[in-house]
Scaffold this motif. Structure first.
Motif, PDB file in Angstrom:
ATOM      1  N   SER A 193      -5.727   0.951   1.931  1.00 19.86           N
ATOM      2  CA  SER A 193      -5.248   1.367   3.250  1.00 19.86           C
ATOM      3  C   SER A 193      -4.565   2.727   3.137  1.00 19.86           C
ATOM      4  O   SER A 193      -3.527   2.865   2.485  1.00 19.86           O
ATOM      5  CB  SER A 193      -4.259   0.341   3.802  1.00 19.86           C
ATOM      6  OG  SER A 193      -3.647   0.815   4.984  1.00 19.86           O
ATOM      7  N   ARG A 194      -5.137   3.733   3.769  1.00 20.65           N
ATOM      8  CA  ARG A 194      -4.559   5.067   3.727  1.00 20.65           C
ATOM      9  C   ARG A 194      -3.237   5.116   4.494  1.00 20.65           C
ATOM     10  O   ARG A 194      -2.253   5.684   4.033  1.00 20.65           O
ATOM     11  CB  ARG A 194      -5.556   6.083   4.294  1.00 20.65           C
ATOM     12  CG  ARG A 194      -6.797   6.240   3.433  1.00 20.65           C
ATOM     13  CD  ARG A 194      -7.852   7.099   4.070  1.00 20.65           C
ATOM     14  NE  ARG A 194      -8.461   6.459   5.225  1.00 20.65           N
ATOM     15  CZ  ARG A 194      -9.756   6.486   5.505  1.00 20.65           C
ATOM     16  NH1 ARG A 194     -10.593   7.107   4.693  1.00 20.65           N
ATOM     17  NH2 ARG A 194     -10.232   5.905   6.581  1.00 20.65           N
ATOM     18  N   GLY A 195      -3.230   4.503   5.674  1.00 15.30           N
ATOM     19  CA  GLY A 195      -1.989   4.448   6.443  1.00 15.30           C
ATOM     20  C   GLY A 195      -0.919   3.653   5.731  1.00 15.30           C
ATOM     21  O   GLY A 195       0.265   3.980   5.802  1.00 15.30           O
ATOM     22  N   GLY A 196      -1.336   2.601   5.020  1.00 17.35           N
ATOM     23  CA  GLY A 196      -0.383   1.806   4.261  1.00 17.35           C
ATOM     24  C   GLY A 196       0.274   2.601   3.149  1.00 17.35           C
ATOM     25  O   GLY A 196       1.476   2.505   2.917  1.00 17.35           O
ATOM     26  N   MET A 197      -0.516   3.427   2.462  1.00 17.43           N
ATOM     27  CA  MET A 197       0.035   4.253   1.388  1.00 17.43           C
ATOM     28  C   MET A 197       0.989   5.294   1.944  1.00 17.43           C
ATOM     29  O   MET A 197       2.081   5.528   1.389  1.00 17.43           O
ATOM     30  CB  MET A 197      -1.094   4.921   0.602  1.00 17.43           C
ATOM     31  CG  MET A 197      -0.610   5.789  -0.558  1.00 17.43           C
ATOM     32  SD  MET A 197       0.325   4.822  -1.791  1.00 17.43           S
ATOM     33  CE  MET A 197      -1.032   3.959  -2.604  1.00 17.43           C
ATOM     34  N   ILE A 198       0.610   5.942   3.036  1.00 15.28           N
ATOM     35  CA  ILE A 198       1.507   6.929   3.652  1.00 15.28           C
ATOM     36  C   ILE A 198       2.790   6.253   4.097  1.00 15.28           C
ATOM     37  O   ILE A 198       3.900   6.779   3.903  1.00 15.28           O
ATOM     38  CB  ILE A 198       0.812   7.611   4.843  1.00 15.28           C
ATOM     39  CG1 ILE A 198      -0.391   8.422   4.353  1.00 15.28           C
ATOM     40  CG2 ILE A 198       1.783   8.526   5.589  1.00 15.28           C
ATOM     41  CD1 ILE A 198      -1.260   8.973   5.478  1.00 15.28           C
ATOM     42  N   GLY A 199       2.661   5.067   4.669  1.00 13.13           N
ATOM     43  CA  GLY A 199       3.844   4.319   5.100  1.00 13.13           C
ATOM     44  C   GLY A 199       4.755   3.962   3.948  1.00 13.13           C
ATOM     45  O   GLY A 199       5.981   4.018   4.066  1.00 13.13           O
ATOM     46  N   LEU A 200       4.178   3.590   2.796  1.00 12.97           N
ATOM     47  CA  LEU A 200       4.978   3.242   1.631  1.00 12.97           C
ATOM     48  C   LEU A 200       5.728   4.459   1.096  1.00 12.97           C
ATOM     49  O   LEU A 200       6.877   4.341   0.657  1.00 12.97           O
ATOM     50  CB  LEU A 200       4.091   2.650   0.539  1.00 12.97           C
ATOM     51  CG  LEU A 200       4.810   2.105  -0.692  1.00 12.97           C
ATOM     52  CD1 LEU A 200       5.723   0.938  -0.304  1.00 12.97           C
ATOM     53  CD2 LEU A 200       3.810   1.650  -1.756  1.00 12.97           C
ATOM     54  N   VAL A 201       5.105   5.631   1.131  1.00 12.23           N
ATOM     55  CA  VAL A 201       5.776   6.850   0.677  1.00 12.23           C
ATOM     56  C   VAL A 201       6.957   7.174   1.593  1.00 12.23           C
ATOM     57  O   VAL A 201       8.053   7.500   1.128  1.00 12.23           O
ATOM     58  CB  VAL A 201       4.781   8.036   0.634  1.00 12.23           C
ATOM     59  CG1 VAL A 201       5.513   9.336   0.333  1.00 12.23           C
ATOM     60  CG2 VAL A 201       3.706   7.782  -0.425  1.00 12.23           C
ATOM     61  N   VAL A 202       6.733   7.088   2.894  1.00  9.24           N
ATOM     62  CA  VAL A 202       7.820   7.328   3.851  1.00  9.24           C
ATOM     63  C   VAL A 202       8.947   6.319   3.635  1.00  9.24           C
ATOM     64  O   VAL A 202      10.132   6.667   3.664  1.00  9.24           O
ATOM     65  CB  VAL A 202       7.286   7.245   5.292  1.00  9.24           C
ATOM     66  CG1 VAL A 202       8.431   7.256   6.303  1.00  9.24           C
ATOM     67  CG2 VAL A 202       6.339   8.397   5.577  1.00  9.24           C
ATOM     68  N   GLU A 203       8.574   5.079   3.394  1.00  8.10           N
ATOM     69  CA  GLU A 203       9.578   4.045   3.163  1.00  8.10           C
ATOM     70  C   GLU A 203      10.384   4.324   1.891  1.00  8.10           C
ATOM     71  O   GLU A 203      11.597   4.086   1.845  1.00  8.10           O
ATOM     72  CB  GLU A 203       8.904   2.681   3.060  1.00  8.10           C
ATOM     73  CG  GLU A 203       9.879   1.521   2.970  1.00  8.10           C
ATOM     74  CD  GLU A 203       9.179   0.204   3.208  1.00  8.10           C
ATOM     75  OE1 GLU A 203       9.416  -0.433   4.241  1.00  8.10           O
ATOM     76  OE2 GLU A 203       8.383  -0.201   2.334  1.00  8.10           O
ATOM     77  N   SER A 204       9.740   4.847   0.875  1.00  9.58           N
ATOM     78  CA  SER A 204      10.439   5.193  -0.370  1.00  9.58           C
ATOM     79  C   SER A 204      11.489   6.270  -0.122  1.00  9.58           C
ATOM     80  O   SER A 204      12.594   6.230  -0.683  1.00  9.58           O
ATOM     81  CB  SER A 204       9.434   5.672  -1.422  1.00  9.58           C
ATOM     82  OG  SER A 204       8.485   4.671  -1.723  1.00  9.58           O
ATOM     83  N   ILE A 205      11.157   7.222   0.739  1.00 11.03           N
ATOM     84  CA  ILE A 205      12.123   8.268   1.097  1.00 11.03           C
ATOM     85  C   ILE A 205      13.314   7.647   1.830  1.00 11.03           C
ATOM     86  O   ILE A 205      14.478   7.980   1.559  1.00 11.03           O
ATOM     87  CB  ILE A 205      11.445   9.344   1.962  1.00 11.03           C
ATOM     88  CG1 ILE A 205      10.378  10.079   1.140  1.00 11.03           C
ATOM     89  CG2 ILE A 205      12.476  10.334   2.507  1.00 11.03           C
ATOM     90  CD1 ILE A 205       9.519  11.019   1.957  1.00 11.03           C
ATOM     91  N   LEU A 206      13.042   6.724   2.745  1.00 10.32           N
ATOM     92  CA  LEU A 206      14.119   6.063   3.482  1.00 10.32           C
ATOM     93  C   LEU A 206      14.984   5.210   2.555  1.00 10.32           C
ATOM     94  O   LEU A 206      16.201   5.094   2.757  1.00 10.32           O
ATOM     95  CB  LEU A 206      13.527   5.194   4.594  1.00 10.32           C
ATOM     96  CG  LEU A 206      12.819   5.950   5.729  1.00 10.32           C
ATOM     97  CD1 LEU A 206      12.218   4.960   6.720  1.00 10.32           C
ATOM     98  CD2 LEU A 206      13.790   6.887   6.439  1.00 10.32           C
TER      99      LEU A 206
END
Length: 393
Positions: A193-206
């Protein structure tokens, strides 16, 4: 019961073990949980919780979804009620069960363990379905039947796993939580999931910004951005290799078509939209969709709300989201147990991450929104009554 109800809602035994589906295990669990919840004495004011702006706006949002199909007559509205009623009922029952900080903690643990059942199922289903070239990828069962759905449960539970790692005292529990984090990251990669990976990166920043302390934590941000960028590029490449006939450009152009259709729906029906969950049915009437995009959801939760229930539905959802975020940002007046503060921060990060993930998929009915609503409401109420949490060790 707090642990069991939360666990069952995500593990979904009636779907995992189809032979017991006729027993309607979640309906039975909800009935028992309601009786247990009512019988418990709450350590905070339940009246203030159920009259809170967060819960009220959630109810308004659900009512608008039902009203949006008024043009189909009473039975159309009844059918829509039958779909949406489970969400506020789940929130209400969960609130009744989480009558104190101990039961809140158990509810969160149930969510983590139940979520990890889904994550583990997805990971081990890949080789059973032919690996990346098979039909399963990391899609799990039931409400997480495809790779995009699957990424939502991972993004939902990761902040709680991370925060609880530092809040619990048991070395064994910390180790299990650490393994769970590894499993979640593995699951995102395997999902493609491309959106899932982008979401996980954003979540890591948070997680760095909200979940860690000290100025030195900011040094991690460049590392996360560098590693995250590489992970996203890798995910795009793997997805392209897996689906050579459906490229990232195809996905982007298709989403733009769907979003334009949604905006045209909003222009034509600005107040209540074309009807809740009716986007796939009507989208082709509002934009010249390519063949592959016909019959699909909008792939954006906010476009889905705008097109389905208009400005009224979107305002209700926005007010609900703002109200919950405001509650979660409010720091406790007195110091409570670490696990309670870990829950507040984990809920805040998870909620923001889900809202971001929702930009790339239409999941207004995803359980994460309503689970985080229940946890957030109770956590805020308990932190306003910090003296009631003294039993937690």
């Amino acid at each position: 019961m707090s642990f069991i109800y939360s666990f069952l809602n995500f593990a979904q035994p009636g779907i995992l073990f189809s032979e017991i589906s006729w027993l309607r295990p979640m309906l039975l669990a909800s009935a028992i949980a309601l009786l247990v919840g009512i019988s418990r004495k709450s350590s905070y004011s339940r009246q203030s919780v159920f009259y809170s702006s967060t819960f009220v706006w959630l109810l308004v949002f659900v009512v608008v979804q039902i009203a949006s199909v008024y043009y189909g007559g009473i039975w159309s509205m009844v059918d829509e009620f039958a779909f949406w009623d489970v969400y506020p009922m789940f929130v209400a029952i969960s609130i009744l069960l989480m009558n104190d900080a101990v039961s809140l903690k158990r509810f969160v643990w149930g969510m983590i363990v139940g979520g990890m059942v889904v994550v583990a199922y997805g990971i081990f289903s890949v080789p059973d379905h032919g690996g990346y070239q098979g039909t399963g990828r990391a899609g799990a069962y039931g409400m997480y039947e495809n790779h995009n759905d699957y990424s939502f449960i991972i993004i939902q539970i990761v902040p709680f796993i991370f925060m609880y790692m530092w809040a619990v005292r048991s070395v064994v529990l910390r180790g299990l939580l650490g393994l769970s984090l590894v499993g979640c990251v593995t699951g995102i990669f395997m999902s493609l999931s491309r959106g899932g990976m982008i979401g996980l990166v954003v979540e890591s920043i948070l997680l760095v910004l909200f979940g860690m302390q000290g100025k030195r934590r900011l040094l991690l941000l460049p590392v996360i951005l560098f590693v995250g960028a590489g992970a996203v590029v890798y995910q795009y490449a793997q997805r392209a290799e897996n689906q050579s006939n459906y490229t990232a450009d195809d996905a982007e152009s298709g989403r733009i078509e769907l979003w334009k259709a949604g905006l045209n729906m909003l222009r034509a029906h600005p107040f209540l939209g074309v009807g809740s969950r009716r986007f796939p049915e009507y989208a082709a009437q509002y934009y010249d969709l390519s063949h592959d995009m016909q019959g699909k959801v909008s792939h954006n939760t906010y476009v889905e709300i705008f097109s389905g229930s208009g400005l009224i539905g979107f305002i209700a959802f926005a007010c609900f989201a703002v109200s919950l975020a405001r509650e979660l940002h409010r720091r406790p007046e007195s110091t409570g147990p670490p696990i309670l503060e870990a829950t507040r921060i984990g809920t805040l990060i998870s909620f923001y991450s889900i809202l971001f993930r929702a930009l790339l998929d239409a999941k207004v009915h995803d359980w994460s929104i309503y689970t985080l609503c229940a946890i957030g409401i109770v956590c805020a109420a308990l932190q306003r009554n910090a003296h009631s949490t003294s039993r937690i060790k």
